[in-house]
Design a protein around this motif. Structure first.
Motif: not given
Length: 318
Positions: A168-169, A183, A222, A225, A282, A284
């Motif tokens: 992720s992402p 998710e 992360l 993000l 928040t 992802r």
């Protein structure tokens, strides 16, 4: 015939690749005759006509420029050059047989190998859950596991070092295929004594604008993000500590060294509180990624289908 040296001699116009092309298809014929010391018995052992085997051995001797056997009636005795070749040929044939067995196993959906890459955040709980469930029905599939940041494991995927990635992402790369899985909501983890810790019902991320952050190094999904969400909340996070392991980052938060946006954990770290973030959202997307035009063996395809079917619930711990 000219003598054989430590390395096989050959005409000047014949290079090493030509010599290998000459030797490779005849090694099994040669070793069969050397072991049985009899042309007829060797032909029966490897299931070829005796005339074919005889011509193959004669051609091998001609190409190498040495006599490999001394013929006494129907018996075949190795010469010194033949014994030298046999010593190396047996190892070569054994290696080729081992390679064939390994390739066959890797092509078998029951006994094959899967190289799986995944983020560190899935290593402690999620991936072990996946593998435990998959191996209930495929106990002999072998796994090579590779953990890392988003950029690193995607690079290993492109390089062919891993077959599949859970990451992720999802990467915006037309050469890769991404199957969304689930998710995951990220929480703001704060020290238990931090003023924000009382906001158990949730808080906007902007409330942490003046706090010091601990987070993943650049190159981790992360990290990018976190920076994007903080920008959306109107501030740039001040990274006091950077690391590669989520539990270590939680420990730093528990020691009062900062706050962090982290994936929820089933095991609470002493001295920390996890808070829902009300704005921005928040969360992802976690996806399964593979190379679009790269053929996949049966074991990889079976495991990929399993992940697409059962992975979302198992990764999420449902």
């Amino acid at each position: 015939m000219r003598p054989m040296h430590l390395r096989f001699s050959y005409d000047a116009e014949v290079d090493e690749s030509d010599l290998l092309a000459t030797l490779a298809p005849r090694l099994r014929q040669f070793t069969a005759v050397a072991r049985t010391e009899h042309m007829t018995h060797a032909a029966e052992a490897i299931d070829v006509p005796q005339s074919t085997l005889s011509r193959g051995i004669a051609r091998l001797e001609h190409d190498l420029g040495v006599a490999l056997f001394v013929r006494t009636g129907r018996a075949m005795r190795l010469t010194r050059a033949g014994r030298t070749l046999l010593r190396h040929a047996e190892r070569a044939v054994a290696e080729l047989d081992a390679a064939a067995r390994e390739i066959d196993a890797d092509a078998d959906a029951v006994r094959g190998r899967v190289a799986l890459g995944f983020l560190h955040t899935f290593g402690a709980e999620a991936v072990p859950r996946l593998l435990r469930e998959f191996r209930r029905t495929h106990p002999d599939v072998r796994f090579d596991l590779a953990q890392g940041g988003n950029d690193a494991i995607l690079e290993r995927l492109r390089a062919g070092e891993v077959d599949l990635c859970v990451t992720s992402p999802p990467p915006p790369d037309p050469g890769l295929v991404t199957a969304p899985m689930y998710e995951q909501e990220l929480r703001l983890v704060v020290p238990a004594e931090h003023p924000l810790a009382v906001r158990r019902d949730g808080l906007p991320l902007a409330a942490a604008a003046t706090a010091q952050f601990v987070g993943y190094r650049p190159g981790f999904g992360l990290r990018s993000l976190t920076e994007a969400w903080c920008r959306e909340a109107g501030f740039v996070p001040r990274m006091a500590f950077e690391g590669e392991d989520g539990e270590t980052l939680r420990g730093l938060v528990g020691a009062g060294l900062g706050v962090a946006l982290l994936a929820p954990s089933a095991h609470r770290t002493p001295g920390t509180v996890e808070l829902p973030v009300t704005a921005p959202r928040t969360a992802r997307m976690v996806g399964l990624v593979w190379v679009a035009d790269r053929p996949a063996g049966p074991a990889v395809r079976v495991f990929r289908d399993f992940l697409r079917r059962s992975g979302p619930a198992l990764l999420a711990g449902r």
